[in-house]
Design a protein around this motif. Structure first.
Motif, PDB file in Angstrom:
ATOM      1  N   VAL A   1      90.232 -21.487  24.339  1.00 44.77           N
ATOM      2  CA  VAL A   1      89.700 -20.209  24.805  1.00 44.77           C
ATOM      3  C   VAL A   1      88.415 -20.422  25.602  1.00 44.77           C
ATOM      4  N   GLU A   2      87.516 -21.231  25.061  1.00 46.79           N
ATOM      5  CA  GLU A   2      86.242 -21.477  25.729  1.00 46.79           C
ATOM      6  C   GLU A   2      86.440 -22.225  27.046  1.00 46.79           C
ATOM      7  N   ALA A   3      87.302 -23.254  27.047  1.00 46.71           N
ATOM      8  CA  ALA A   3      87.539 -24.018  28.277  1.00 46.71           C
ATOM      9  C   ALA A   3      88.140 -23.137  29.360  1.00 46.71           C
ATOM     10  N   HIS A   4      89.063 -22.259  28.976  1.00 46.65           N
ATOM     11  CA  HIS A   4      89.703 -21.399  29.980  1.00 46.65           C
ATOM     12  C   HIS A   4      88.717 -20.378  30.541  1.00 46.65           C
ATOM     13  N   LEU A   5      87.824 -19.880  29.713  1.00 50.54           N
ATOM     14  CA  LEU A   5      86.799 -18.967  30.220  1.00 50.54           C
ATOM     15  C   LEU A   5      85.946 -19.649  31.277  1.00 50.54           C
ATOM     16  N   ARG A   6      85.659 -20.932  31.086  1.00 57.33           N
ATOM     17  CA  ARG A   6      84.856 -21.666  32.066  1.00 57.33           C
ATOM     18  C   ARG A   6      85.649 -21.957  33.330  1.00 57.33           C
ATOM     19  N   VAL A   7      86.910 -22.348  33.145  1.00 59.08           N
ATOM     20  CA  VAL A   7      87.733 -22.729  34.294  1.00 59.08           C
ATOM     21  C   VAL A   7      88.134 -21.514  35.118  1.00 59.08           C
ATOM     22  N   ALA A   8      88.452 -20.413  34.442  1.00 60.03           N
ATOM     23  CA  ALA A   8      88.956 -19.211  35.121  1.00 60.03           C
ATOM     24  C   ALA A   8      87.888 -18.137  35.209  1.00 60.03           C
ATOM     25  N   ALA A   9      86.648 -18.555  35.440  1.00 58.08           N
ATOM     26  CA  ALA A   9      85.532 -17.609  35.428  1.00 58.08           C
ATOM     27  C   ALA A   9      85.703 -16.498  36.460  1.00 58.08           C
ATOM     28  N   GLY A  10      86.404 -16.789  37.557  1.00 67.10           N
ATOM     29  CA  GLY A  10      86.560 -15.778  38.605  1.00 67.10           C
ATOM     30  C   GLY A  10      87.773 -14.886  38.442  1.00 67.10           C
ATOM     31  N   ALA A  11      88.549 -15.097  37.397  1.00 67.71           N
ATOM     32  CA  ALA A  11      89.760 -14.305  37.197  1.00 67.71           C
ATOM     33  C   ALA A  11      89.415 -12.918  36.665  1.00 67.71           C
ATOM     34  N   SER A  12      90.353 -11.975  36.816  1.00 67.83           N
ATOM     35  CA  SER A  12      90.150 -10.639  36.271  1.00 67.83           C
ATOM     36  C   SER A  12      90.087 -10.722  34.753  1.00 67.83           C
ATOM     37  N   ALA A  13      89.433  -9.745  34.141  1.00 64.89           N
ATOM     38  CA  ALA A  13      89.167  -9.789  32.705  1.00 64.89           C
ATOM     39  C   ALA A  13      90.435  -9.933  31.885  1.00 64.89           C
ATOM     40  N   ASN A  14      91.524  -9.249  32.308  1.00 61.57           N
ATOM     41  CA  ASN A  14      92.766  -9.295  31.522  1.00 61.57           C
ATOM     42  C   ASN A  14      93.561 -10.569  31.736  1.00 61.57           C
ATOM     43  N   ARG A  15      93.062 -11.493  32.572  1.00 67.17           N
ATOM     44  CA  ARG A  15      93.767 -12.751  32.820  1.00 67.17           C
ATOM     45  C   ARG A  15      92.935 -13.941  32.351  1.00 67.17           C
ATOM     46  N   ARG A  16      91.848 -13.681  31.636  1.00 69.69           N
ATOM     47  CA  ARG A  16      91.023 -14.789  31.166  1.00 69.69           C
ATOM     48  C   ARG A  16      91.364 -15.207  29.734  1.00 69.69           C
ATOM     49  N   ASP A  17      92.018 -14.315  28.988  1.00 67.06           N
ATOM     50  CA  ASP A  17      92.384 -14.631  27.607  1.00 67.06           C
ATOM     51  C   ASP A  17      93.628 -15.501  27.575  1.00 67.06           C
ATOM     52  N   VAL A  18      93.597 -16.562  26.764  1.00 64.53           N
ATOM     53  CA  VAL A  18      94.751 -17.450  26.633  1.00 64.53           C
ATOM     54  C   VAL A  18      95.045 -17.695  25.151  1.00 64.53           C
ATOM     55  N   THR A  19      96.306 -17.950  24.858  1.00 62.46           N
ATOM     56  CA  THR A  19      96.716 -18.321  23.500  1.00 62.46           C
ATOM     57  C   THR A  19      97.755 -19.423  23.578  1.00 62.46           C
ATOM     58  N   ALA A  20      97.816 -20.209  22.510  1.00 58.95           N
ATOM     59  CA  ALA A  20      98.853 -21.234  22.353  1.00 58.95           C
ATOM     60  C   ALA A  20      99.436 -21.045  20.957  1.00 58.95           C
ATOM     61  N   VAL A  21     100.690 -20.630  20.881  1.00 65.61           N
ATOM     62  CA  VAL A  21     101.327 -20.270  19.614  1.00 65.61           C
ATOM     63  C   VAL A  21     102.521 -21.185  19.365  1.00 65.61           C
ATOM     64  N   TYR A  22     102.598 -21.721  18.162  1.00 63.16           N
ATOM     65  CA  TYR A  22     103.703 -22.615  17.797  1.00 63.16           C
ATOM     66  C   TYR A  22     104.925 -21.786  17.439  1.00 63.16           C
ATOM     67  N   ARG A  23     106.062 -22.129  18.022  1.00 62.02           N
ATOM     68  CA  ARG A  23     107.313 -21.440  17.725  1.00 62.02           C
ATOM     69  C   ARG A  23     108.286 -22.457  17.116  1.00 62.02           C
ATOM     70  N   SER A  24     108.555 -22.290  15.835  1.00 60.31           N
ATOM     71  CA  SER A  24     109.424 -23.216  15.112  1.00 60.31           C
ATOM     72  C   SER A  24     110.896 -22.884  15.360  1.00 60.31           C
ATOM     73  N   SER A  25     111.738 -23.907  15.221  1.00 60.53           N
ATOM     74  CA  SER A  25     113.189 -23.714  15.334  1.00 60.53           C
ATOM     75  C   SER A  25     113.770 -23.125  14.053  1.00 60.53           C
TER      76      SER A  25
END
Length: 374
Positions: free
Chosen positions: A209-233
């Motif tokens: 989350v923190e790295a993406h905020l730094r990398v995507a600092a110029g993006a619109s507010a609704n495109r700065r949030d990121v998640t990584a979710v594990y999906r099991s089989s």
């Protein structure tokens, strides 16, 4: 942590090479095909016995030769270690630390830690689930080297179980007792691997989350949030982290799917079937993220990996392999500022002008099989 010297014998395009490096930024400049990426790939391979370019060690050995040797002097704090790896395709590789033989090659993993960002990292966002699983497992092994053995054992059990399933075919009563044993081994090892992946994602999440905020600092507010979710089989409790409970879920599901597996001759349950779902804003990144957003997310994953490893010990060696040519001037500057505090950053580029001034440290020209300090 940093590398002070790299020597190669018959690795990739190099009959031999001897490069002395310093902490800070180190750039290898050369036209395509001159061998600059081969240098950083050798360091990466010493780190985790894996390459971001190939899945086999055969291409690592110079054509017409039988083996390659990679050596690196690595400084960690006030200690220096000499790491050596002898790559012998078709046979067992050999590894040494300070001239002493290691009982297992995989004991070399994690002594030198690296994080590599390359143009191929777009596959982390746009590629198959296997690309994201590989990202997780490679980071797992760097973080906890003993998990290299768990992953190797799981892959071996999976191969042997698949062979048994194929030979059994539709003969449901053939070698059932033997299959039961492989089921238990797959579930046991798979339970540990899944539990470790889940814990890793828990720990990586805030850094991402923190790295993406730094990398995507110029993006619109609704495109700065990121998640990584594990999906099991499997239908596993999303909050479950106990490896034994996960193994039990896997074993139950394996039993339920046995008929399907015998029909198809392949293992349908286990961490080799799982996925990591990356999202930007409210939408999954794969299929919805733009090219620029995909680049930002891929870079954020690598920077988050670096930050996680740094938070638990020494700085890993950061490798930026031919990435600046893919970025516009603003993104180059932004990336340079983000990585400038790393103890050692190794950069490859086709032309010197692609490397930002913040990373204008030690520089080498790579041409005609030679590496010359500029």
């Amino acid at each position: 942590m940093h590398v002070t010297r790299l020597t190669l014998n018959d690795f990739r395009s190099y009959p031999e090479a001897d490069v002395r490096m310093e902490p800070g930024a180190v750039s290898f400049i050369g036209a395509n095909g001159q061998g600059k990426t081969n240098l950083v790939e050798a360091i990466e391979y010493l780190s985790r016995l894996d390459s971001h370019r190939v899945s086999s060690d055969v291409p690592l050995v110079r054509a017409g030769t039988e083996r390659a040797v990679v050596r690196a002097e690595v400084v960690r704090g006030d200690r220096t270690a000499l790491l050596e790896l002898e790559i012998i395709p078709g046979k067992s590789n050999r590894a040494r630390i300070n001239r002493g033989d290691l009982p297992r090659v995989r004991d070399l993993v994690g002594v030198l830690r690296t994080v590599t960002f390359s143009p191929g990292d777009l596959d982390l966002v746009k590629g198959d689930p296997s690309d994201r699983r590989h990202f997780l497992d490679a980071l797992l092994v760097l973080r906890t080297p003993r998990l290299a053995g768990v992953k190797a054992d799981y892959d071996r059990v999976l191969r042997q179980r698949n062979t048994l399933l194929k030979s059994a075919g539709r003969r449901r009563n053939v070698e059932v007792a033997t299959l039961d044993i492989w089921d238990e081994n797959l579930a046991r090892l798979g339970g540990e691997l899944v539990a470790q992946r889940l814990t890793l994602l828990d720990d990586l999440g805030p850094h991402l989350v923190e790295a993406h905020l730094r990398v995507a600092a110029g993006a619109s507010a609704n495109r700065r949030d990121v998640t990584a979710v594990y999906r099991s089989s499997t239908a596993m409790d999303a909050e479950e982290r106990d490896q034994h409970a996960i193994a039990g879920v896997l074993l139950t599901e394996i039993g339920r799917r046995r008929g399907d597996e015998l029909d198809r001759g392949i293992s349908l349950v286990g961490p080799h079937r799982d996925e990591v779902v990356l999202s930007v804003g409210d939408l999954p990144a794969k299929g919805y993220a733009s090219h620029g957003e995909s680049w930002s997310l891929a870079l954020a994953l690598r920077l988050a990996s670096f930050d996680l490893l740094r938070s638990e010990g020494d700085d890993p060696v950061l490798i930026l392999d031919d990435v600046f040519a893919e970025l516009d001037g603003g993104r180059r500057q932004q990336l340079a500022e983000l990585v400038a505090t790393a103890e050692q950053v190794l950069v490859t580029a086709a032309v010197a002008e692609d490397v930002p001034a913040e990373l204008a440290g030690q520089r080498f020209e790579v041409r005609d099989g030679g590496v010359t300090r500029v």
